[in-house]
Design an enzyme around this catalytic site. Structure first.
Site, PDB file in Angstrom:
ATOM      1  N   PHE A 164     -13.833  -4.777   0.221  1.00 43.11           N
ATOM      2  CA  PHE A 164     -14.778  -4.246  -0.760  1.00 43.11           C
ATOM      3  C   PHE A 164     -16.225  -4.354  -0.273  1.00 43.11           C
ATOM      4  O   PHE A 164     -17.151  -4.392  -1.070  1.00 43.11           O
ATOM      5  CB  PHE A 164     -14.639  -4.937  -2.122  1.00 43.11           C
ATOM      6  CG  PHE A 164     -13.293  -4.783  -2.764  1.00 43.11           C
ATOM      7  CD1 PHE A 164     -12.556  -3.614  -2.611  1.00 43.11           C
ATOM      8  CD2 PHE A 164     -12.753  -5.802  -3.530  1.00 43.11           C
ATOM      9  CE1 PHE A 164     -11.310  -3.476  -3.202  1.00 43.11           C
ATOM     10  CE2 PHE A 164     -11.510  -5.662  -4.127  1.00 43.11           C
ATOM     11  CZ  PHE A 164     -10.782  -4.489  -3.966  1.00 43.11           C
ATOM     12  N   GLY A 205     -18.129  -2.678  -3.109  1.00 39.46           N
ATOM     13  CA  GLY A 205     -18.849  -3.634  -3.933  1.00 39.46           C
ATOM     14  C   GLY A 205     -18.180  -3.813  -5.283  1.00 39.46           C
ATOM     15  O   GLY A 205     -16.967  -4.006  -5.384  1.00 39.46           O
ATOM     16  N   TYR A 233       0.860  -1.174   0.000  1.00 39.91           N
ATOM     17  CA  TYR A 233       0.000   0.000   0.000  1.00 39.91           C
ATOM     18  C   TYR A 233       0.908   1.240   0.000  1.00 39.91           C
ATOM     19  O   TYR A 233       1.258   1.780   1.044  1.00 39.91           O
ATOM     20  CB  TYR A 233      -0.896   0.036   1.235  1.00 39.91           C
ATOM     21  CG  TYR A 233      -2.014  -0.971   1.272  1.00 39.91           C
ATOM     22  CD1 TYR A 233      -2.399  -1.682   0.143  1.00 39.91           C
ATOM     23  CD2 TYR A 233      -2.720  -1.207   2.453  1.00 39.91           C
ATOM     24  CE1 TYR A 233      -3.433  -2.598   0.183  1.00 39.91           C
ATOM     25  CE2 TYR A 233      -3.759  -2.117   2.509  1.00 39.91           C
ATOM     26  CZ  TYR A 233      -4.116  -2.815   1.379  1.00 39.91           C
ATOM     27  OH  TYR A 233      -5.141  -3.719   1.438  1.00 39.91           O
TER      28      TYR A 233
END
Length: 294
Positions: free
Chosen positions: A215, A219, A66
């Site tokens: 998620f 989504g 990240y």
């Protein structure tokens, strides 16, 4: 919902091995860049991390991959929160890697130690609380025994306290558990997930294993963020409660079982407060059924 006074304690707790964590945690992916790829404000995201801990969050999910050209999530966490609170659990993941040009690569079993040590260095720790083995493609990946076995050896050596798996199938979990204890499964999941994912989540609960969806808010938008056109039922339930669609998605996910841990990520202090406030959002059986049918 009066979110200003709500803390993460309202969501309840679960255990990752011997580590008690509140069910609403914090995902670090959004610390380094916004959904459009632009860099975050360093001081703002540092303040968001500190505010999260002030509001009772004690489970942070991160990874050494990240990073952006100017930001590293692990180093931001180190800057914001070290020396770390005794009850703070930092979970990371290995398997994927990125070079400084941003190109992805996948570690061999022999390279996993280097990834673990990189997380240790960036976070400024002498051990990692939980390390997830991230699988490249769960639909087509074969045996994970060699990779998971390498992490189990690092656990025995004291570099890792607990192990998990990410983006896996049920047979991957069974294979890993035959090698060493598994405290969590971190998979994509949320409203609209297929039936086999619902069944896997339930099976994890039956085995006492935490299920940590990613998620859950975004989504189908995945890394790009929430889709602009929300499903009608999600919008309707949000309007009925006077909350955001993101809060409805989180609340539905947490409702799936006491072993489900949420790790919503944000660099926005207002969204942080909203996410944590979801721990008090109670959906009716009718609303849950409506959302489950999406």
């Amino acid at each position: 919902m009066t979110s200003e006074t709500i803390t993460a304690a309202a969501s309840g707790t679960w255990r990752l091995g011997d580590l008690a964590v509140r069910r609403i945690g914090f995902g670090a992916m959004r610390l380094t860049h916004l959904a459009d790829g632009s860099p975050t404000d360093r001081e703002r995201v540092v303040s968001v991390l500190r505010r999260a801990v002030e509001l009772g969050v004690n489970h942070i999910d991160t990874a050494s991959f990240y990073f952006s050209p100017s930001r590293s999530a692990n180093e931001l966490i180190n800057r914001a929160l070290a020396p770390y609170a005794e009850d703070l659990v930092i979970t990371t993941k290995v398997g994927p890697g990125r070079d400084y040009a941003g190109e992805w690569w996948w570690a061999t079993p022999e390279q996993l130690r280097g990834q673990v040590e990189e997380n240790l260095r960036q976070l400024g720790r002498d051990h990692l609380d939980v390390v997830n083995l991230r699988v490249k493609r769960r639909e087509t990946t074969g045996s994970i025994a060699e990779h998971f076995g390498a992490l189990a050896e690092l656990r025995t050596a004291g570099l890792i306290r607990h192990l998990g798996v990410s983006n896996v199938r049920p047979d991957h979990l069974a294979e890993a558990r035959a090698i060493a204890p598994v405290v969590c499964v971190q998979n994509p999941y949320g409203i609209g997930s297929p039936a086999e994912d619902h069944a896997f989540l339930d099976a994890c609960g039956q085995q006492g294993i935490a299920f940590v969806p990613f998620f859950a808010i975004a989504g189908a938008g995945k890394e790009a963020g929430v889709v602009t056109e929300e499903a009608g039922p999600v919008r309707a339930v949000a309007e009925a409660h006077g909350v955001s669609e993101a809060q409805v998605r989180l609340a539905w996910t947490l409702n799936r079982g006491p072993h489900v841990l949420a790790i919503p990520g944000t660099g926005n202090p207002d969204h942080l407060v909203e996410n944590i406030a979801t721990g008090t959002l109670r959906l009716s059986p009718e609303e849950i059924a409506l959302l489950s049918a999406v």
